[in-house]
Design a protein around this motif. Structure first.
Motif, PDB file in Angstrom:
ATOM      1  N   ASN A  54       0.621  -1.269  -0.131  1.00  0.00           N
ATOM      2  CA  ASN A  54       0.120  -0.076  -0.078  1.00  0.00           C
ATOM      3  C   ASN A  54       0.664   1.254   0.071  1.00  0.00           C
ATOM      4  O   ASN A  54       0.522   2.291  -0.736  1.00  0.00           O
ATOM      5  CB  ASN A  54      -1.238  -0.024   1.357  1.00  0.00           C
ATOM      6  N   THR A  55       2.083   1.077   0.574  1.00  0.00           N
ATOM      7  CA  THR A  55       3.051   2.514   0.629  1.00  0.00           C
ATOM      8  C   THR A  55       3.368   2.691  -0.761  1.00  0.00           C
ATOM      9  O   THR A  55       3.449   3.868  -1.299  1.00  0.00           O
ATOM     10  CB  THR A  55       4.249   2.187   1.653  1.00  0.00           C
ATOM     11  N   THR A  56       3.862   1.646  -1.459  1.00  0.00           N
ATOM     12  CA  THR A  56       4.211   1.762  -2.810  1.00  0.00           C
ATOM     13  C   THR A  56       3.084   2.359  -3.697  1.00  0.00           C
ATOM     14  O   THR A  56       3.477   3.243  -4.537  1.00  0.00           O
ATOM     15  CB  THR A  56       4.847   0.338  -3.344  1.00  0.00           C
ATOM     16  N   ILE A  57       1.734   1.674  -3.581  1.00  0.00           N
ATOM     17  CA  ILE A  57       0.834   2.196  -4.540  1.00  0.00           C
ATOM     18  C   ILE A  57       0.491   3.675  -4.050  1.00  0.00           C
ATOM     19  O   ILE A  57       0.239   4.379  -5.097  1.00  0.00           O
ATOM     20  CB  ILE A  57      -0.541   1.377  -4.104  1.00  0.00           C
ATOM     21  N   ALA A  58       0.318   4.092  -2.863  1.00  0.00           N
ATOM     22  CA  ALA A  58       0.431   5.516  -2.416  1.00  0.00           C
ATOM     23  C   ALA A  58       1.333   6.379  -2.985  1.00  0.00           C
ATOM     24  O   ALA A  58       1.033   7.455  -3.560  1.00  0.00           O
ATOM     25  CB  ALA A  58       0.130   5.712  -1.039  1.00  0.00           C
ATOM     26  N   THR A  59       2.532   6.084  -2.999  1.00  0.00           N
ATOM     27  CA  THR A  59       3.756   6.918  -3.718  1.00  0.00           C
ATOM     28  C   THR A  59       3.522   6.968  -5.217  1.00  0.00           C
ATOM     29  O   THR A  59       3.638   8.093  -5.586  1.00  0.00           O
ATOM     30  CB  THR A  59       5.068   6.314  -3.324  1.00  0.00           C
ATOM     31  N   ALA A  60       3.221   5.866  -5.637  1.00  0.00           N
ATOM     32  CA  ALA A  60       3.119   5.912  -7.308  1.00  0.00           C
ATOM     33  C   ALA A  60       1.608   6.532  -7.763  1.00  0.00           C
ATOM     34  O   ALA A  60       1.839   7.439  -8.648  1.00  0.00           O
ATOM     35  CB  ALA A  60       2.746   4.462  -7.807  1.00  0.00           C
ATOM     36  N   THR A  61       0.806   6.383  -6.930  1.00  0.00           N
ATOM     37  CA  THR A  61      -0.355   7.524  -6.964  1.00  0.00           C
ATOM     38  C   THR A  61      -0.184   8.767  -7.098  1.00  0.00           C
ATOM     39  O   THR A  61      -0.494   9.881  -7.657  1.00  0.00           O
ATOM     40  CB  THR A  61      -1.560   6.902  -6.116  1.00  0.00           C
ATOM     41  N   GLN A  62       0.601   9.373  -5.810  1.00  0.00           N
ATOM     42  CA  GLN A  62       1.253  10.580  -5.854  1.00  0.00           C
ATOM     43  C   GLN A  62       1.933  11.243  -6.882  1.00  0.00           C
ATOM     44  O   GLN A  62       1.840  12.184  -7.424  1.00  0.00           O
ATOM     45  CB  GLN A  62       1.828  10.819  -4.669  1.00  0.00           C
ATOM     46  N   ILE A  63       2.900  10.205  -7.329  1.00  0.00           N
ATOM     47  CA  ILE A  63       3.600  10.531  -8.571  1.00  0.00           C
ATOM     48  C   ILE A  63       2.681  10.828  -9.831  1.00  0.00           C
ATOM     49  O   ILE A  63       3.223  11.870 -10.508  1.00  0.00           O
ATOM     50  CB  ILE A  63       4.670   9.592  -8.975  1.00  0.00           C
ATOM     51  N   VAL A  64       1.535   9.970 -10.025  1.00  0.00           N
ATOM     52  CA  VAL A  64       0.806  10.367 -11.213  1.00  0.00           C
ATOM     53  C   VAL A  64       0.074  11.646 -11.195  1.00  0.00           C
ATOM     54  O   VAL A  64      -0.016  12.303 -11.932  1.00  0.00           O
ATOM     55  CB  VAL A  64      -0.295   9.120 -11.352  1.00  0.00           C
ATOM     56  N   ASN A  65      -0.549  11.919 -10.003  1.00  0.00           N
ATOM     57  CA  ASN A  65      -1.071  13.244  -9.750  1.00  0.00           C
ATOM     58  C   ASN A  65      -0.259  14.354  -9.977  1.00  0.00           C
ATOM     59  O   ASN A  65      -0.723  15.341 -10.654  1.00  0.00           O
ATOM     60  CB  ASN A  65      -1.720  13.270  -8.397  1.00  0.00           C
ATOM     61  N   GLN A  66       1.093  14.213  -9.545  1.00  0.00           N
ATOM     62  CA  GLN A  66       1.985  15.410  -9.720  1.00  0.00           C
ATOM     63  C   GLN A  66       2.386  15.589 -11.299  1.00  0.00           C
ATOM     64  O   GLN A  66       2.419  16.625 -11.718  1.00  0.00           O
ATOM     65  CB  GLN A  66       3.075  15.061  -8.758  1.00  0.00           C
ATOM     66  N   GLN A 107       9.259   4.060 -11.725  1.00  0.00           N
ATOM     67  CA  GLN A 107       9.646   4.682 -12.940  1.00  0.00           C
ATOM     68  C   GLN A 107       8.384   5.417 -13.462  1.00  0.00           C
ATOM     69  O   GLN A 107       7.831   4.251 -14.008  1.00  0.00           O
ATOM     70  CB  GLN A 107      10.343   3.876 -14.037  1.00  0.00           C
ATOM     71  N   PRO A 108       8.348   6.624 -13.622  1.00  0.00           N
ATOM     72  CA  PRO A 108       7.088   7.426 -14.252  1.00  0.00           C
ATOM     73  C   PRO A 108       7.239   7.204 -15.787  1.00  0.00           C
ATOM     74  O   PRO A 108       8.629   7.420 -16.112  1.00  0.00           O
ATOM     75  CB  PRO A 108       6.841   8.575 -13.478  1.00  0.00           C
ATOM     76  N   GLN A 109       6.073   6.995 -16.632  1.00  0.00           N
ATOM     77  CA  GLN A 109       6.464   7.503 -17.951  1.00  0.00           C
ATOM     78  C   GLN A 109       5.016   7.877 -18.693  1.00  0.00           C
ATOM     79  O   GLN A 109       3.943   7.664 -18.196  1.00  0.00           O
ATOM     80  CB  GLN A 109       6.893   6.044 -18.712  1.00  0.00           C
ATOM     81  N   GLU A 126      -1.699  10.664 -20.753  1.00  0.00           N
ATOM     82  CA  GLU A 126      -1.655   9.431 -19.739  1.00  0.00           C
ATOM     83  C   GLU A 126      -0.391   9.486 -19.271  1.00  0.00           C
ATOM     84  O   GLU A 126       0.960   9.359 -19.878  1.00  0.00           O
ATOM     85  CB  GLU A 126      -2.151   8.247 -20.502  1.00  0.00           C
ATOM     86  N   VAL A 127      -0.127   9.301 -17.864  1.00  0.00           N
ATOM     87  CA  VAL A 127       1.041   8.858 -17.208  1.00  0.00           C
ATOM     88  C   VAL A 127       0.649   7.599 -16.372  1.00  0.00           C
ATOM     89  O   VAL A 127      -0.383   7.243 -15.829  1.00  0.00           O
ATOM     90  CB  VAL A 127       1.427  10.031 -16.284  1.00  0.00           C
ATOM     91  N   SER A 128       1.837   6.910 -16.519  1.00  0.00           N
ATOM     92  CA  SER A 128       1.791   5.515 -15.451  1.00  0.00           C
ATOM     93  C   SER A 128       3.076   5.365 -14.800  1.00  0.00           C
ATOM     94  O   SER A 128       3.947   5.960 -15.090  1.00  0.00           O
ATOM     95  CB  SER A 128       1.645   4.218 -16.328  1.00  0.00           C
ATOM     96  N   VAL A 129       3.018   4.864 -13.635  1.00  0.00           N
ATOM     97  CA  VAL A 129       4.077   4.224 -12.944  1.00  0.00           C
ATOM     98  C   VAL A 129       4.343   2.800 -12.599  1.00  0.00           C
ATOM     99  O   VAL A 129       3.349   2.103 -12.284  1.00  0.00           O
ATOM    100  CB  VAL A 129       3.928   4.971 -11.356  1.00  0.00           C
ATOM    101  N   ASN A 130       5.541   2.481 -13.426  1.00  0.00           N
ATOM    102  CA  ASN A 130       5.988   1.100 -13.036  1.00  0.00           C
ATOM    103  C   ASN A 130       6.794   0.715 -11.970  1.00  0.00           C
ATOM    104  O   ASN A 130       7.839   1.688 -11.708  1.00  0.00           O
ATOM    105  CB  ASN A 130       6.202   0.300 -14.406  1.00  0.00           C
ATOM    106  N   THR A 136       3.643  -4.220 -15.723  1.00  0.00           N
ATOM    107  CA  THR A 136       2.552  -3.780 -15.225  1.00  0.00           C
ATOM    108  C   THR A 136       2.550  -2.808 -14.497  1.00  0.00           C
ATOM    109  O   THR A 136       3.389  -2.501 -13.371  1.00  0.00           O
ATOM    110  CB  THR A 136       1.858  -5.003 -14.306  1.00  0.00           C
ATOM    111  N   PRO A 137       1.736  -1.601 -14.754  1.00  0.00           N
ATOM    112  CA  PRO A 137       1.729  -0.408 -13.941  1.00  0.00           C
ATOM    113  C   PRO A 137       1.138  -0.590 -12.568  1.00  0.00           C
ATOM    114  O   PRO A 137       0.212  -1.265 -12.490  1.00  0.00           O
ATOM    115  CB  PRO A 137       0.843   0.740 -14.679  1.00  0.00           C
ATOM    116  N   ILE A 138       1.561   0.366 -11.779  1.00  0.00           N
ATOM    117  CA  ILE A 138       1.163   0.314 -10.253  1.00  0.00           C
ATOM    118  C   ILE A 138       0.055   1.285 -10.108  1.00  0.00           C
ATOM    119  O   ILE A 138      -0.801   0.950  -9.458  1.00  0.00           O
ATOM    120  CB  ILE A 138       2.426   0.597  -9.247  1.00  0.00           C
ATOM    121  N   ALA A 139       0.199   2.407 -10.841  1.00  0.00           N
ATOM    122  CA  ALA A 139      -0.862   3.388 -10.978  1.00  0.00           C
ATOM    123  C   ALA A 139      -0.661   4.016 -12.319  1.00  0.00           C
ATOM    124  O   ALA A 139       0.285   4.459 -12.821  1.00  0.00           O
ATOM    125  CB  ALA A 139      -0.752   4.447  -9.856  1.00  0.00           C
TER     126      ALA A 139
END
Length: 152
Positions: A54-66, A107-109, A126-130, A136-139
């Protein structure tokens, strides 16, 4: 001669001479307590893994939003709305990897976007974070950005 199983206490009340816990009762209670403690170990390990994920998912979601907020804010200094060239130039920047609190490398892309045929229009971004090394993207998220023209 018969022995008396009761003794007179200091206040005159009768009490048994074998009152209290014996060694066998203590050992049995410690055994039962240890069996209960061992049964909770898998639950604790599972909850630690879920918390880490959940920590990793939350961080990935924050990156996507930023990153999406950054794309929405792009425009030339004189324009009130971004142009398709502004957005395209912004999306060509390679995003730096981010390490989450657990030490997982993320890695965001950006996904490819195309300019609209007519203006004003919208550009799909579209942005995703793997996780590094994973496909497979996390977010991930998609947004549409209003563009006023092809170039600034």
């Amino acid at each position: 001669m018969k022995t008396n199983r009761f003794m007179i206490g200091h206040r005159g009340k009768a009490r048994r001479s074998d009152d209290g816990f014996g060694m066998i009762e203590v050992v049995i209670s410690l055994f039962l307590l240890s069996v209960l403690a061992i049964s909770f170990i898998p639950v604790l390990i599972s909850s630690w893994k879920v918390t880490g994920r959940n920590t990793t998912i939350a961080t990935a979601t924050q990156i996507v939003n930023q990153e999406l907020e950054g794309a929405r804010a792009v425009r030339s200094a004189t324009a009130t709305t971004p142009s398709c060239a502004d957005i395209t130039q912004f999306l060509q920047v390679t995003l730096a990897p981010v390490v989450d609190p657990r030490g997982v490398k993320l890695q965001p892309q950006w996904a490819a976007s195309t300019c609209p045929v007519t203006y004003p229009g919208v550009v799909r971004v579209e942005v995703s974070v793997n996780q590094a090394g994973q496909t497979t993207p996390i977010a991930s998220a998609v947004t549409l950005i209003f563009v006023g023209s092809a170039v600034s």
